[in-house]
Structure formats: C-alpha cells, structure tokens
Design an enzyme around this catalytic site. Structure first.
Site, PDB file in Angstrom:
ATOM      1  N   SER A  56     -21.583  12.947   6.147  1.00 32.64           N
ATOM      2  CA  SER A  56     -22.707  13.885   6.211  1.00 32.64           C
ATOM      3  C   SER A  56     -22.446  15.182   5.453  1.00 32.64           C
ATOM      4  O   SER A  56     -23.381  15.788   4.921  1.00 32.64           O
ATOM      5  CB  SER A  56     -23.068  14.198   7.661  1.00 32.64           C
ATOM      6  OG  SER A  56     -21.988  14.827   8.332  1.00 32.64           O
ATOM      7  N   ILE A  77     -33.204   1.202 -10.558  1.00 36.42           N
ATOM      8  CA  ILE A  77     -32.729   2.547 -10.215  1.00 36.42           C
ATOM      9  C   ILE A  77     -33.592   3.146  -9.110  1.00 36.42           C
ATOM     10  O   ILE A  77     -33.083   3.725  -8.141  1.00 36.42           O
ATOM     11  CB  ILE A  77     -32.740   3.448 -11.469  1.00 36.42           C
ATOM     12  CG1 ILE A  77     -31.784   2.891 -12.525  1.00 36.42           C
ATOM     13  CG2 ILE A  77     -32.366   4.884 -11.108  1.00 36.42           C
ATOM     14  CD1 ILE A  77     -31.826   3.622 -13.851  1.00 36.42           C
ATOM     15  N   LEU A  78     -34.899   2.996  -9.244  1.00 38.22           N
ATOM     16  CA  LEU A  78     -35.829   3.569  -8.266  1.00 38.22           C
ATOM     17  C   LEU A  78     -35.680   2.946  -6.882  1.00 38.22           C
ATOM     18  O   LEU A  78     -36.168   3.494  -5.892  1.00 38.22           O
ATOM     19  CB  LEU A  78     -37.268   3.391  -8.762  1.00 38.22           C
ATOM     20  CG  LEU A  78     -37.634   4.171 -10.033  1.00 38.22           C
ATOM     21  CD1 LEU A  78     -38.979   3.702 -10.570  1.00 38.22           C
ATOM     22  CD2 LEU A  78     -37.668   5.662  -9.766  1.00 38.22           C
ATOM     23  N   GLU A  87     -40.432  10.216 -13.149  1.00 40.38           N
ATOM     24  CA  GLU A  87     -40.328   9.304 -14.289  1.00 40.38           C
ATOM     25  C   GLU A  87     -41.404   9.590 -15.327  1.00 40.38           C
ATOM     26  O   GLU A  87     -42.534   9.964 -14.995  1.00 40.38           O
ATOM     27  CB  GLU A  87     -40.433   7.843 -13.836  1.00 40.38           C
ATOM     28  CG  GLU A  87     -40.201   6.858 -14.975  1.00 40.38           C
ATOM     29  CD  GLU A  87     -40.313   5.395 -14.552  1.00 40.38           C
ATOM     30  OE1 GLU A  87     -40.080   4.516 -15.400  1.00 40.38           O
ATOM     31  OE2 GLU A  87     -40.659   5.139 -13.376  1.00 40.38           O
ATOM     32  N   PHE A  88     -41.022   9.389 -16.583  1.00 43.25           N
ATOM     33  CA  PHE A  88     -41.950   9.470 -17.708  1.00 43.25           C
ATOM     34  C   PHE A  88     -43.143   8.560 -17.424  1.00 43.25           C
ATOM     35  O   PHE A  88     -42.971   7.395 -17.070  1.00 43.25           O
ATOM     36  CB  PHE A  88     -41.216   9.017 -18.977  1.00 43.25           C
ATOM     37  CG  PHE A  88     -42.053   8.988 -20.219  1.00 43.25           C
ATOM     38  CD1 PHE A  88     -42.283  10.143 -20.946  1.00 43.25           C
ATOM     39  CD2 PHE A  88     -42.585   7.789 -20.677  1.00 43.25           C
ATOM     40  CE1 PHE A  88     -43.040  10.108 -22.108  1.00 43.25           C
ATOM     41  CE2 PHE A  88     -43.348   7.738 -21.831  1.00 43.25           C
ATOM     42  CZ  PHE A  88     -43.567   8.904 -22.546  1.00 43.25           C
ATOM     43  N   SER A  89     -44.347   9.081 -17.557  1.00 44.05           N
ATOM     44  CA  SER A  89     -45.536   8.318 -17.191  1.00 44.05           C
ATOM     45  C   SER A  89     -46.324   7.880 -18.420  1.00 44.05           C
ATOM     46  O   SER A  89     -46.735   8.716 -19.238  1.00 44.05           O
ATOM     47  CB  SER A  89     -46.448   9.145 -16.281  1.00 44.05           C
ATOM     48  OG  SER A  89     -47.634   8.429 -15.991  1.00 44.05           O
ATOM     49  N   LEU A  90     -46.536   6.579 -18.525  1.00 42.20           N
ATOM     50  CA  LEU A  90     -47.357   6.054 -19.609  1.00 42.20           C
ATOM     51  C   LEU A  90     -48.848   6.177 -19.308  1.00 42.20           C
ATOM     52  O   LEU A  90     -49.682   5.722 -20.078  1.00 42.20           O
ATOM     53  CB  LEU A  90     -46.993   4.589 -19.875  1.00 42.20           C
ATOM     54  CG  LEU A  90     -45.624   4.377 -20.533  1.00 42.20           C
ATOM     55  CD1 LEU A  90     -45.292   2.894 -20.614  1.00 42.20           C
ATOM     56  CD2 LEU A  90     -45.596   4.988 -21.935  1.00 42.20           C
ATOM     57  N   ARG A 155     -51.067   0.315 -21.219  1.00 40.02           N
ATOM     58  CA  ARG A 155     -49.623   0.137 -21.039  1.00 40.02           C
ATOM     59  C   ARG A 155     -49.257  -1.253 -20.531  1.00 40.02           C
ATOM     60  O   ARG A 155     -48.113  -1.685 -20.656  1.00 40.02           O
ATOM     61  CB  ARG A 155     -49.077   1.197 -20.088  1.00 40.02           C
ATOM     62  CG  ARG A 155     -49.650   1.131 -18.675  1.00 40.02           C
ATOM     63  CD  ARG A 155     -49.097   2.224 -17.791  1.00 40.02           C
ATOM     64  NE  ARG A 155     -49.778   2.251 -16.485  1.00 40.02           N
ATOM     65  CZ  ARG A 155     -49.434   3.055 -15.490  1.00 40.02           C
ATOM     66  NH1 ARG A 155     -48.421   3.900 -15.654  1.00 40.02           N
ATOM     67  NH2 ARG A 155     -50.091   3.027 -14.342  1.00 40.02           N
ATOM     68  N   ARG A 182     -23.548   0.161  -8.036  1.00 37.25           N
ATOM     69  CA  ARG A 182     -24.002  -0.108  -9.398  1.00 37.25           C
ATOM     70  C   ARG A 182     -22.905  -0.101 -10.463  1.00 37.25           C
ATOM     71  O   ARG A 182     -23.160  -0.497 -11.602  1.00 37.25           O
ATOM     72  CB  ARG A 182     -25.099   0.890  -9.771  1.00 37.25           C
ATOM     73  CG  ARG A 182     -26.366   0.738  -8.930  1.00 37.25           C
ATOM     74  CD  ARG A 182     -26.904  -0.676  -8.987  1.00 37.25           C
ATOM     75  NE  ARG A 182     -28.197  -0.791  -8.295  1.00 37.25           N
ATOM     76  CZ  ARG A 182     -28.922  -1.894  -8.253  1.00 37.25           C
ATOM     77  NH1 ARG A 182     -28.486  -2.995  -8.847  1.00 37.25           N
ATOM     78  NH2 ARG A 182     -30.077  -1.926  -7.602  1.00 37.25           N
TER      79      ARG A 182
END
Length: 215
Positions: A56, A77-78, A87-90, A155, A182
């Site tokens: 903790s 990852i998410l 996140e970069f949005s399309l 997209r 990971r």
C-alpha cells in the site's frame, strides 16, 4: 513503438535542506505512525516492505508515460484497470501511419507464444501484405472523410496496426504489478517490448525499488 517519460509525483517536503525524492516520499508516508518520519534513510525500509508484501505504501507516488503503439496492442494495455488513461482519439483526429509487424510462426504447443523462424521470403510477403492492406484501407478511409462521413465511422475501415498514442498514469504499486505481468515471455512480443522500455524508465526514477525487486 515508443515509450516516453512524462511526469512523476514531485514532493514539496524538504528534509535537512534537501527536497524529498519520490522514493523518499514513499518512505515518508510509510512512517506516518513513526516519530522518526523524517529519517532520510529508506533503503532498508523499502526492501522490507517489498519482501513482506506491504504494497500500500507504493500507492503514494504516481508516474505517467506516453506510449506509442497500435490499435492491436492498446486494448491489452487498457486492460490494466488500476491505471488512468488518455488515448489518441480517431473521433477527432485522422490516422496517418501504421506499424509493420514482423512475421512470427504460431507455437503449436503454447498459444501464448510465437516463434521468429520464418524464412526471409515469408517475412517479405507479410510486410508487403501489411503495406497493401494499409494503402487500400487508408485510401478508402480518406475517401470516406472526403464524402463527409464522420471520423468515428470512417475509422472502422482502418486495420489494427494503425498507430495510436496514449498516456498511462499509475502508482508505483500498479507499475510493479504491470511489469511482473507484461515483461514475462507469455506477453505478446510487441507489448513486452513496451513493458521493458517502460521498466527501464521506471528503474531510472526508482533505483532503490528496482534493486529491491532484483531488476
């Protein structure tokens, strides 16, 4: 693929004329019930907490990284829900590039593994196939936009190796867990390379913690 350091919790506490480091802040918070809270020495304390599983205290400091990857890897990852993401949005921006994946053979004995043992002709074919898919899909994507079709709809034409970018913020505890999962060989190679690059940055900013974890 690219991983870039963005930010780190910056303590405002000064002890013996020296600003507290992020690792020092972890120890400072761990000693909340101790009369010796401002002890500047913390190596043995952090080692003890890691050894005994007192996790903790490692939630007191956050680190943020910028990760450039693909739409294939981003969902993996998410999945780590203890982190916060942007996140970069399309929906609002246009796709401009793709990442070429190397051709690896499926390991028939382990579905979580792939083997880099293809001949050069197969690798070349796979690279050309990806380039052809990107060229055609991106052409159709641009045509869709030119027809006034919304980015959020257009997209859907794009392949999974379209490049995306995200910011990943989490506590030291979350990063430790992420690396334990990971950086393992069971993780897809493209994701594992991201985790290893992120861990290298982590080790630079948290050398005592990294040493205690024997990294």
């Amino acid at each position: 693929m690219d991983v870039r350091f963005i930010s780190l919790t910056k303590p405002e506490i000064v002890i013996d004329g020296e600003p507290l480091s992020p690792e020092g802040l972890i120890a400072y918070c761990a000693r909340v019930s101790s009369p010796n809270q401002e002890n500047p020495n913390y190596t043995k304390l952090l080692q003890f907490c890691i050894r005994e599983g007192h996790w903790s205290i490692f939630e007191m400091v956050d680190m943020t990284l910028e990760i450039t990857t693909t739409r294939a890897i981003a969902p993996q990852i998410l999945r780590h829900r203890s982190f916060s993401f942007q996140e970069f949005s399309l929906r609002y921006s246009c796709a401009t590039e793709y990442e070429c994946y190397e051709a690896r053979r499926q390991d028939v004995k382990n579905r979580q593994n792939s083997l880099d043992d293809f001949d050069e002709s197969t690798k070349k074919w796979f690279n050309q196939a990806q380039a052809a898919v990107w060229e055609k899909s991106h052409q159709l994507y641009e045509e869709a936009l030119a027809k006034g079709i919304a980015k959020e709809c257009a997209r859907s034409i794009l392949p999974l190796n379209t490049v995306t970018r995200l910011y990943m913020k989490g506590s030291v505890r979350s990063w430790i867990h992420y690396f334990s999962v990971r950086c393992d060989q069971a993780t897809q190679k493209e994701h594992r390379e991201i985790a290893l690059a992120a861990r290298k940055i982590f080790m630079k900013h948290f050398p005592t913690v990294a040493a205690a974890l024997e990294w």
